[in-house]
Design a protein around this motif. Sequence first.
Motif, short mmCIF file in Angstrom:
data_model
loop_
_atom_site.label_atom_id
_atom_site.label_comp_id
_atom_site.label_asym_id
_atom_site.label_seq_id
_atom_site.Cartn_x
_atom_site.Cartn_y
_atom_site.Cartn_z
N ARG A 131 15.85 22.81 -3.64
CA ARG A 131 17.32 21.92 -4.30
C ARG A 131 17.93 21.66 -2.94
O ARG A 131 18.62 20.54 -2.92
N VAL A 132 18.08 22.57 -2.06
CA VAL A 132 18.83 22.08 -0.64
C VAL A 132 18.16 20.94 -0.11
O VAL A 132 19.01 19.94 0.35
N VAL A 133 16.92 20.91 0.01
CA VAL A 133 16.25 19.94 0.53
C VAL A 133 16.70 18.29 -0.04
O VAL A 133 16.93 17.58 0.41
N LEU A 134 16.61 18.61 -1.71
CA LEU A 134 16.86 17.17 -2.38
C LEU A 134 18.21 16.84 -2.29
O LEU A 134 18.38 15.60 -2.24
N MET A 135 19.24 17.93 -1.95
CA MET A 135 20.77 17.47 -2.24
C MET A 135 20.94 16.84 -0.74
O MET A 135 21.62 15.91 -0.54
N HIS A 136 20.31 17.73 0.44
CA HIS A 136 20.53 17.14 1.87
C HIS A 136 19.80 15.84 1.81
O HIS A 136 20.51 14.59 2.60
N ASN A 137 18.64 15.61 1.38
CA ASN A 137 17.94 14.02 1.58
C ASN A 137 18.98 13.25 0.86
O ASN A 137 19.10 12.06 1.31
N ALA A 138 19.45 13.27 -0.18
CA ALA A 138 20.39 12.23 -0.95
C ALA A 138 21.45 11.89 -0.18
O ALA A 138 21.90 10.86 -0.01
N LEU A 157 25.11 16.55 7.87
CA LEU A 157 26.20 17.56 7.97
C LEU A 157 25.81 18.67 6.70
O LEU A 157 26.32 19.59 6.80
N ALA A 158 25.41 17.81 5.65
CA ALA A 158 25.45 18.78 4.50
C ALA A 158 24.27 19.96 4.58
O ALA A 158 24.46 20.87 3.65
N PHE A 159 23.24 19.69 5.37
CA PHE A 159 22.05 20.90 5.57
C PHE A 159 22.90 22.17 6.04
O PHE A 159 22.46 23.01 5.51
N PRO A 160 23.46 22.14 7.19
CA PRO A 160 23.91 23.70 7.46
C PRO A 160 25.08 24.19 6.82
O PRO A 160 24.92 25.21 6.16
N LEU A 161 25.73 23.18 5.89
CA LEU A 161 26.76 23.63 4.88
C LEU A 161 25.96 24.33 3.51
O LEU A 161 26.32 25.21 3.16
N LEU A 162 25.02 23.46 3.41
CA LEU A 162 24.24 24.20 2.16
C LEU A 162 23.28 25.36 2.30
O LEU A 162 23.08 26.40 1.51
N MET A 163 22.98 25.50 3.71
CA MET A 163 22.07 26.65 4.08
C MET A 163 23.03 27.87 4.15
O MET A 163 22.68 29.04 3.74
N ARG A 164 24.32 27.60 4.41
CA ARG A 164 25.15 28.78 4.67
C ARG A 164 25.74 29.17 2.99
O ARG A 164 25.53 30.39 2.80
N ARG A 165 25.84 28.14 2.39
CA ARG A 165 26.44 28.66 1.14
C ARG A 165 25.25 29.21 0.11
O ARG A 165 25.43 29.99 -0.61
N GLN A 166 24.18 28.63 0.43
CA GLN A 166 22.80 29.12 -0.57
C GLN A 166 22.37 30.37 -0.04
O GLN A 166 21.73 31.33 -0.89
#
Length: 291
Positions: free
Chosen positions: A77-84, A96-105
């Motif tokens: 899910r993180v990969v798909l959201m980051h890719n979008a 920038l979405a990747f580090p934010l998503l990894m911290r949140r998830q």
Amino acid sequence: MKHWVQRILAVSITLALLGWLLLDARFDDVSSALQRVPAATLAIVLVALFASYAVRALRIRAEFRSTVAPPYAEVLRVVLMHNAWVNVLPFRSGELAFPLLMRRQFGVSLERAAASLLWLRAQDACVLALAAALAVPGLPLPWRAALLAAVLGGTLALWRLARTARPLPWPLAERLRSALAAASGSPWQTWAWTLANWVIKLLALTALLAALLPAPARVAAAGALGAEAAAVLPIQGVAGFGTYEAGAAALLAPAGVAPAVSLPAALVMHLVVIVSAVVAGLWAWATARPR
């Protein structure tokens, strides 16, 4: 000042592509190019693109396995959201979405996630440089060697910087260096998944571009590689429009494919990539568990 110059250039590139399409009535060419793609080919391409997303999730899971051991479904899910976000937002700001998503998830620090992203992008550059050195037609041997040497040399320099024994004088820089040391020490599986991802994606885009032009697979492979290589340039069009198509056209030109043919085909290929990324990202967002 440099930041605004990059934005102005990015918008100008995209407007140039749009203006060329409008003034030269090329939207008909875009529509006819899409109609040349058999439904079965398009379905196979879409399946292959989704398969590449699944492989990227395996890469991220291998990268962080020793620290947070994230479950595969959540990583996907993180990969798909980051890719979008990367495909939609301008100026590569979606990264920038990747580090934010990894911290949140998963509670991964921003420094560690950003360093891992930098290292994974270095791996991507190495694989693309290898593909270019092997597949681009008409490229002189010294240029092939220089391309490989530049990318591999830069990656090695990054790896050595991460492992320097002398601490950097600035606290933030030192934290980033330590995080990069952890990221660049990731297992060999990340390299294997990186290679698998690009093999799947480039084969899919080659099949799509070969049907769009139409052209032999070896010619289409150069165009697909040029488009994807342009996607990692520091200056991008809005959502990649303009630079992506120009990258494809640049490597198709030596094979005698005129821009009037290559640019509409590359635009259709780009739209397929964006639509698949957005659909997958929306699914990931809709099914994500709240944290």
